[in-house]
Design a protein around this motif. Structure first.
Motif, PDB file in Angstrom:
ATOM      1  N   PRO A   1       5.439  11.161  25.365  1.00  0.00           N
ATOM      2  CA  PRO A   1       5.890  12.377  26.041  1.00  0.00           C
ATOM      3  C   PRO A   1       5.154  12.605  27.356  1.00  0.00           C
ATOM      4  O   PRO A   1       3.957  12.384  27.456  1.00  0.00           O
ATOM      5  CB  PRO A   1       5.547  13.482  25.043  1.00  0.00           C
ATOM      6  CG  PRO A   1       4.500  12.906  24.157  1.00  0.00           C
ATOM      7  CD  PRO A   1       4.747  11.435  24.100  1.00  0.00           C
ATOM      8  N   VAL A   2       5.910  13.031  28.346  1.00  0.00           N
ATOM      9  CA  VAL A   2       5.319  13.424  29.618  1.00  0.00           C
ATOM     10  C   VAL A   2       5.198  14.938  29.581  1.00  0.00           C
ATOM     11  O   VAL A   2       6.150  15.631  29.276  1.00  0.00           O
ATOM     12  CB  VAL A   2       6.231  13.019  30.786  1.00  0.00           C
ATOM     13  CG1 VAL A   2       5.646  13.500  32.097  1.00  0.00           C
ATOM     14  CG2 VAL A   2       6.448  11.522  30.789  1.00  0.00           C
ATOM     15  N   CYS A   3       4.002  15.419  29.860  1.00  0.00           N
ATOM     16  CA  CYS A   3       3.774  16.850  29.785  1.00  0.00           C
ATOM     17  C   CYS A   3       3.959  17.463  31.167  1.00  0.00           C
ATOM     18  O   CYS A   3       3.356  17.018  32.129  1.00  0.00           O
ATOM     19  CB  CYS A   3       2.340  17.063  29.308  1.00  0.00           C
ATOM     20  SG  CYS A   3       2.047  18.729  28.784  1.00  0.00           S
ATOM     21  N   SER A   4       4.835  18.435  31.273  1.00  0.00           N
ATOM     22  CA  SER A   4       4.994  19.061  32.577  1.00  0.00           C
ATOM     23  C   SER A   4       4.948  20.572  32.451  1.00  0.00           C
ATOM     24  O   SER A   4       5.120  21.119  31.376  1.00  0.00           O
ATOM     25  CB  SER A   4       6.301  18.621  33.229  1.00  0.00           C
ATOM     26  OG  SER A   4       7.385  19.205  32.551  1.00  0.00           O
ATOM     27  N   ARG A   5       4.710  21.214  33.575  1.00  0.00           N
ATOM     28  CA  ARG A   5       4.625  22.665  33.571  1.00  0.00           C
ATOM     29  C   ARG A   5       5.724  23.227  34.450  1.00  0.00           C
ATOM     30  O   ARG A   5       6.090  22.644  35.451  1.00  0.00           O
ATOM     31  CB  ARG A   5       3.273  23.132  34.108  1.00  0.00           C
ATOM     32  CG  ARG A   5       2.081  22.597  33.344  1.00  0.00           C
ATOM     33  CD  ARG A   5       0.832  23.342  33.791  1.00  0.00           C
ATOM     34  NE  ARG A   5       1.047  24.768  33.688  1.00  0.00           N
ATOM     35  CZ  ARG A   5       0.910  25.448  32.557  1.00  0.00           C
ATOM     36  NH1 ARG A   5       0.562  24.812  31.471  1.00  0.00           N
ATOM     37  NH2 ARG A   5       1.139  26.741  32.539  1.00  0.00           N
TER      38      ARG A   5
ATOM     39  N   GLY B   1      15.138   6.779  26.454  1.00  0.00           N
ATOM     40  CA  GLY B   1      13.818   6.996  25.886  1.00  0.00           C
ATOM     41  C   GLY B   1      12.978   8.040  26.611  1.00  0.00           C
ATOM     42  O   GLY B   1      11.830   8.269  26.248  1.00  0.00           O
ATOM     43  N   LEU B   2      13.529   8.691  27.632  1.00  0.00           N
ATOM     44  CA  LEU B   2      12.762   9.728  28.329  1.00  0.00           C
ATOM     45  C   LEU B   2      12.397  10.843  27.356  1.00  0.00           C
ATOM     46  O   LEU B   2      13.211  11.242  26.538  1.00  0.00           O
ATOM     47  CB  LEU B   2      13.584  10.325  29.465  1.00  0.00           C
ATOM     48  CG  LEU B   2      13.797   9.465  30.696  1.00  0.00           C
ATOM     49  CD1 LEU B   2      14.681  10.200  31.692  1.00  0.00           C
ATOM     50  CD2 LEU B   2      12.465   9.110  31.326  1.00  0.00           C
ATOM     51  N   PHE B   3      11.182  11.337  27.477  1.00  0.00           N
ATOM     52  CA  PHE B   3      10.704  12.352  26.547  1.00  0.00           C
ATOM     53  C   PHE B   3       9.747  13.253  27.323  1.00  0.00           C
ATOM     54  O   PHE B   3       8.751  12.791  27.848  1.00  0.00           O
ATOM     55  CB  PHE B   3      10.001  11.654  25.376  1.00  0.00           C
ATOM     56  CG  PHE B   3       9.604  12.561  24.241  1.00  0.00           C
ATOM     57  CD1 PHE B   3      10.090  13.859  24.123  1.00  0.00           C
ATOM     58  CD2 PHE B   3       8.727  12.098  23.264  1.00  0.00           C
ATOM     59  CE1 PHE B   3       9.715  14.679  23.065  1.00  0.00           C
ATOM     60  CE2 PHE B   3       8.345  12.897  22.198  1.00  0.00           C
ATOM     61  CZ  PHE B   3       8.847  14.193  22.101  1.00  0.00           C
ATOM     62  N   GLU B   4      10.089  14.515  27.410  1.00  0.00           N
ATOM     63  CA  GLU B   4       9.329  15.427  28.260  1.00  0.00           C
ATOM     64  C   GLU B   4       8.976  16.665  27.444  1.00  0.00           C
ATOM     65  O   GLU B   4       9.818  17.150  26.683  1.00  0.00           O
ATOM     66  CB  GLU B   4      10.219  15.823  29.448  1.00  0.00           C
ATOM     67  CG  GLU B   4       9.499  16.189  30.705  1.00  0.00           C
ATOM     68  CD  GLU B   4      10.476  16.596  31.815  1.00  0.00           C
ATOM     69  OE1 GLU B   4      10.213  17.609  32.468  1.00  0.00           O
ATOM     70  OE2 GLU B   4      11.499  15.923  32.005  1.00  0.00           O
ATOM     71  N   VAL B   5       7.773  17.143  27.593  1.00  0.00           N
ATOM     72  CA  VAL B   5       7.416  18.422  26.990  1.00  0.00           C
ATOM     73  C   VAL B   5       7.108  19.385  28.130  1.00  0.00           C
ATOM     74  O   VAL B   5       6.296  19.069  29.015  1.00  0.00           O
ATOM     75  CB  VAL B   5       6.195  18.301  26.053  1.00  0.00           C
ATOM     76  CG1 VAL B   5       5.780  19.673  25.539  1.00  0.00           C
ATOM     77  CG2 VAL B   5       6.524  17.380  24.885  1.00  0.00           C
ATOM     78  N   ILE B   6       7.800  20.507  28.145  1.00  0.00           N
ATOM     79  CA  ILE B   6       7.689  21.420  29.281  1.00  0.00           C
ATOM     80  C   ILE B   6       7.077  22.733  28.822  1.00  0.00           C
ATOM     81  O   ILE B   6       7.655  23.462  28.031  1.00  0.00           O
ATOM     82  CB  ILE B   6       9.064  21.687  29.901  1.00  0.00           C
ATOM     83  CG1 ILE B   6       9.716  20.353  30.294  1.00  0.00           C
ATOM     84  CG2 ILE B   6       8.946  22.599  31.110  1.00  0.00           C
ATOM     85  CD1 ILE B   6      11.169  20.282  29.979  1.00  0.00           C
TER      86      ILE B   6
ATOM     87  N   ALA C   1      12.269  17.811  25.668  1.00  0.00           N
ATOM     88  CA  ALA C   1      13.563  17.267  26.067  1.00  0.00           C
ATOM     89  C   ALA C   1      13.521  15.759  25.942  1.00  0.00           C
ATOM     90  O   ALA C   1      12.544  15.125  26.325  1.00  0.00           O
ATOM     91  CB  ALA C   1      13.861  17.651  27.515  1.00  0.00           C
ATOM     92  N   ALA C   2      14.562  15.191  25.356  1.00  0.00           N
ATOM     93  CA  ALA C   2      14.618  13.739  25.231  1.00  0.00           C
ATOM     94  C   ALA C   2      15.998  13.249  25.648  1.00  0.00           C
ATOM     95  O   ALA C   2      17.004  13.888  25.362  1.00  0.00           O
ATOM     96  CB  ALA C   2      14.336  13.311  23.789  1.00  0.00           C
ATOM     97  N   ASP C   3      16.004  12.126  26.362  1.00  0.00           N
ATOM     98  CA  ASP C   3      17.256  11.424  26.613  1.00  0.00           C
ATOM     99  C   ASP C   3      17.122  10.100  25.878  1.00  0.00           C
ATOM    100  O   ASP C   3      16.503   9.168  26.370  1.00  0.00           O
ATOM    101  CB  ASP C   3      17.454  11.197  28.114  1.00  0.00           C
ATOM    102  CG  ASP C   3      18.746  10.429  28.412  1.00  0.00           C
ATOM    103  OD1 ASP C   3      19.407   9.978  27.439  1.00  0.00           O
ATOM    104  OD2 ASP C   3      19.093  10.286  29.584  1.00  0.00           O
ATOM    105  N   ILE C   4      17.682  10.024  24.672  1.00  0.00           N
ATOM    106  CA  ILE C   4      17.409   8.832  23.869  1.00  0.00           C
ATOM    107  C   ILE C   4      18.178   7.620  24.376  1.00  0.00           C
ATOM    108  O   ILE C   4      17.952   6.517  23.922  1.00  0.00           O
ATOM    109  CB  ILE C   4      17.694   9.047  22.364  1.00  0.00           C
ATOM    110  CG1 ILE C   4      19.178   9.310  22.137  1.00  0.00           C
ATOM    111  CG2 ILE C   4      16.845  10.155  21.808  1.00  0.00           C
ATOM    112  CD1 ILE C   4      19.566   9.086  20.693  1.00  0.00           C
TER     113      ILE C   4
END
Ligand code: ADP
Ligand code: MG
Length: 858
Positions: A245-249, A147-152, A141-144
């Motif tokens: 990217p921030v990796c989250s579970r 610049g937020l960038f998350e991998v879930i 997920a990205a909010d350009i």
């Protein structure tokens, strides 16, 4: 031109094509029809193509943003074909009739916006990609805009809940993948390959390994790769701002599925608005970034107790210190949204105003950081955030020197670079100003010399500077020896030039052009300098948002007399004096008081069955407790006098169908599907509220289903559960289920009127008060009396037969789990099955028919 248009349109595929022509973006053919209808602008026709008139409409380029906003809102995507060379260049390249080169420079979609006008400042704008690989599934997920960038990392079961949490503006998936049904945008399969995804991420962030960002599964890499490829595609090669990217579970947060979110109205009311939702009732943030973060927090309550406590420590520090809270909020309120300004600059759509916002925002952050670093008893999270607010001294200093106090959005007229920043620029400006003064002096001189008081020096785009006199004075200046050259005669005026004016004007124009160019170069340089520290600026923006959220929650808690929840590890839920923040606020508006209620669940009293009259406050009671769990794990104080809560891993809320008619689906079916999901997923750490489940069908069916659901929750899921029901028969379950207890919302009849006390008390309701509610609702007395008579009959019947639940006493516990009964043999069916129709003669067939009929009549 048509050929160029059609080629671009083919490239744009299903996007509307904005085709730049001069000062307008034009749309043709079906695009024009769609856009004209959506934007309510005039549809015209132009020329012919294949023997048909070409439909056309256009929007002015300078106002394109607002039109884009409406098209995007309406669900369209727009490809922008701009001119990529000047007309002069085209002529040089291919002669005087040359067509200016055009190319698609950007695809504007709901998930790839950065423009202020197109975005809601208080909501994140997520673009989400679904990746599948090696049997796993993940989201990126990205909010350009920031610049937020998350991998879930998730799983198939949690996927839709995760998507509901993000509420993305756009969902991208690979063509022909399983996830394609969820997507709003499909992209080629090859872009979702995990190996190339990994390569793309490494390249994007200039690293040799992704280990520093976290552990990514192959599905995670596929999702991230697919997302980056898509963003690259829409931005046509100039990839927007993406932070590492921030990796989250999925299991890092309380699992809340889409139906639960909807029914609890966490971030949106049923009407789809922020007002009326939990978020709306809680939000006291003073910045857009704070509002965005709070929405995320409430949508994703945490599972990690330390993280929750760290947030709560911040809230408490600011709660207990009103002076610090007010000062912090006042500072934050005045700050511009540096996260979004940075996003625009990074996307190449920045303006001098954005740089000015960075300057002011970072400056304010610095001051706030200084104040927070000095406070006593600084909680660890705040102590961690404060230093991130500082550290942009050189950049602030540079921008302060370089920019005027209030820089414009438009660069056309220049004037945004401050005086004293660049000596050469100052010189050019002096030359320009000197020239303009000289031109004013020339005007005075010419008036004197000619004796024409109405003589003026004017400027326009075609003639540049020129001398203008009313027609009646024209002849005088036409004289060959006048020193003036005739340029133009209009209705009332005649225009001239003079060598002196020409020369001075040239200086002014040239100085102006050079000054503009110098300013533009500075803008580029300053933008590049600012972007060099984009990570650090983004971190500062994050810190400001986190502090805003903490201060806002502290403010809300102080305002409402909320309490800090105590979080524990065992599965209890002890709330005394709990309230529903949304209902309480609504009541307060009409001057009414909310009645606070306790809810005490523990491992051996985990299921409350709540009965009582309609409008008595059952639904409100159920929801307020679910909301308290959400708020607590989001790191907020809760609307209660006291609260001790065991962490909730999954939250479920289901509402019986008839409360939900507005949804217009086969509601009973939906209710059953959703209830089945709870029985399949709820764990002993979960919290479930069931509001009149089973009411969407006939009384017997409904009671039976409700009965079986309560039993299953009590015996199998063993979760904490509040179950509101109007089936009084269910109260008998208390005899068999030892962790189940009975409660009711109190009501009293007072001089023939029903008084709803909204108080939750122990034990079952003594009666249902249905008729009293009907009277309260304004039903005609005659009808109510008739109903009374019918009720008396029914109740008499119940006495005799033992009532609706007669016979349930003999039901073995968990009858639901017994084997389904074998169907009785059916002779008619057997005979029919044994029949070989093709082999029968007509006579035999008739005989058989008689035989079957005889069988049926047995
Ligand atoms: P039920 O589910 O029992 O039919 P609701 O929970 O929908 O009742 O509540 C009906 C109305 O009663 C609410 O809209 C609210 O105005 C009022 N109400 C509910 N709970 C309370 C309370 N604790 N204190 C004051 N008013 C309440
Ligand atoms: Mg209700």
């Amino acid at each position: 031109m048509m050929a160029q248009y059609l080629a671009l349109k083919a490239e744009a595929q299903d996007c509307l094509l904005f085709y730049r022509m001069g000062d307008f973006f034009e749309l043709f053919f079906d695009d024009a029809k769609v856009a004209a209808a959506c934007l309510d602008i005039a549809l015209t026709a132009r020329g012919e193509h294949d023997g048909e008139k070409v439909a056309m409409c256009g929007v002015p380029a300078h106002a394109a943003e607002s039109y884009l906003a409406r098209l995007i809102k309406a669900g369209h995507r727009v490809a922008i074909a701009d001119q990529i060379e000047m007309p002069e260049e085209a002529k040089k390249r291919a002669g005087s009739k040359a067509l200016v080169g055009r190319a698609i420079v950007r695809v504007v979609t709901a998930g790839t916006l950065t423009e202020e006008a197109l975005l809601d400042s208080r909501a994140a704008n997520w673009c989400v990609a679904i990746g599948e690989a090696a049997g796993g599934i993940a989201l990126a997920a990205a909010d350009i805009s920031t610049g937020l960038f998350e991998v879930i990392e998730t799983d198939r079961q949690s996927l839709s809940a995760e998507i509901a949490r993000l509420a993305p503006a756009e969902i991208v998936a690979a063509e022909d993948s399983d996830a394609a049904v969820l997507a709003t945008t499909l992209r080629p399969r090859g872009e979702f390959d995990s190996a190339s995804g990994e390569a793309r991420l490494k390249k994007l962030h200039g690293v040799a390994t992704l280990d520093g960002f976290g552990q990514f599964s192959r599905a995670g890499l596929a999702a991230a790769g697919g997302l980056v490829a898509y963003l690259d595609h829409t931005a046509r090669g100039s990839l927007p701002f993406l932070r590492p990217p921030v990796c989250s579970r999925t299991d890092a947060c309380m699992a809340i599925d889409a139906a639960t979110r909807e029914s609890l109205e966490l971030t949106q009311s049923v009407q789809g608005a922020r007002a009326g939702s939990l978020l709306g009732a809680v939000d006291r943030t003073v910045s857009g970034a704070g509002a965005r973060l709070l929405a995320q927090d409430i949508a994703a309550p945490l599972m990690n107790r330390e993280s929750v406590e760290a947030r709560l420590d911040c809230v408490q520090r600011l709660h207990d210190d009103p002076g610090l809270r007010d000062a912090t909020r006042a500072t934050l309120r005045a700050l511009p949204d540096i996260g979004r300004a940075l996003g625009r600059l990074a996307a190449g759509r920045g303006s001098p105003r954005d740089l000015g916002q960075l300057r002011d925002g970072l400056d304010g952050a610095w001051q706030l950081g200084e104040r927070l670093e000095g406070i006593a008893d600084c909680p660890p999270l705040l102590a961690d955030l404060a230093p991130r607010l500082r550290g942009h001294g050189a950049l602030i200093d540079l921008l302060r020197r370089a920019l005027v106090p209030d820089p414009p959005v438009d660069t056309d007229k220049g004037g945004y670079i401050a005086e004293g920043f660049d000596a050469a620029l100052d010189d050019l400006r002096r030359t320009g100003a000197g020239g303009r003064r000289a031109i004013a002096a020339l005007e005075a001189k010419y008036r004197d010399e000619t004796g024409i008081n109405a003589l003026k020096v004017r400027h326009n785009a075609v003639l540049g500077y020129h001398i203008e006199v009313p027609s009646r004075h024209g002849d005088k200046l036409m004289q060959p020896d006048s020193g003036f050259t005739h340029r133009q005669t209009l209705a009332g005026v005649v225009r001239f030039n003079s060598p002196e004016l020409h020369e001075t004007a040239l200086k002014v124009t040239q100085a102006g052009v050079h000054a503009l160019a110098a300013e533009a170069a500075h803008l580029e340089g300053l933008t590049a300098t600012a972007l060099d520290s984009r990570e650090a600026i983004a971190a500062t923006a994050d810190a400001l948002a986190r502090i805003d959220v903490a201060a806002a929650l502290a403010e809300r808690a102080a305002e409402g007399g909320w309490t800090r929840p105590a979080l524990v590890d065992h599965a209890c839920f002890e709330v005394s004096g709990g309230r529903h923040p949304v209902v309480e606020a609504a009541l307060a508006k009409s001057g009414e008081r909310f009645v606070a209620n306790d809810c005490i669940l523990s491992e051996n009293s985990r299921l409350w069955l709540v009965t009582g009259p309609n409008m008595g406050g059952k639904s409100t009671f159920l929801r307020q407790n679910a909301l308290i769990a959400v708020l607590a794990q989001a790191g907020s104080y809760v609307p209660a006098a006291q609260a001790t809560l065991g962490l909730v891993d999954r939250l479920f809320s289901r509402v019986g169908a008839s409360d939900n008619l507005a949804r217009g689906r086969s509601t009973f079916m939906v209710e059953m599907v959703e209830t089945a999901a709870i029985l399949a997923q709820a764990t002993p750490r979960s919290f479930v509220i069931l509001d009149e489940v089973g009411r969407g069908t006939s009384t017997y069916d409904g009671l039976a289903i409700a009965w079986a659901v309560v039993e299953a929750i009590h015996e199998d899921n063993r979760c904490r559960c509040l179950f509101a029901t109007h089936y009084h028969e269910l109260t008998r379950l208390a005899e068999r289920c030892d962790a189940l207890s009975l409660h009711h919302v109190r009501a009293r009849e007072w001089k023939g009127d029903l008084v709803l006390l909204h108080e939750v008390a122990d034990g079952p309701a003594d009666r249902s008060y249905g008729l009293a509610v009907a009277r309260l609702a304004g039903m005609a007395p005659a009808t109510v009396n008739r109903a009374k008579a019918v009720l008396a009959r029914l109740e008499a019947g119940r006495e005799k037969t033992g009532g609706l639940a007669a016979g349930l006493d003999d039901l073995p516990l968990f009858a639901a789990m017994t084997e389904p009964e074998a169907e009785e043999g059916d002779a008619l069916r057997d005979a029919l099955e044994a029949l070989d129709v093709d082999s029968l003669s007509p006579r035999e067939a008739l005989d058989k028919l008689y035989a079957l009929k005889a069988l049926a009549n047995k």
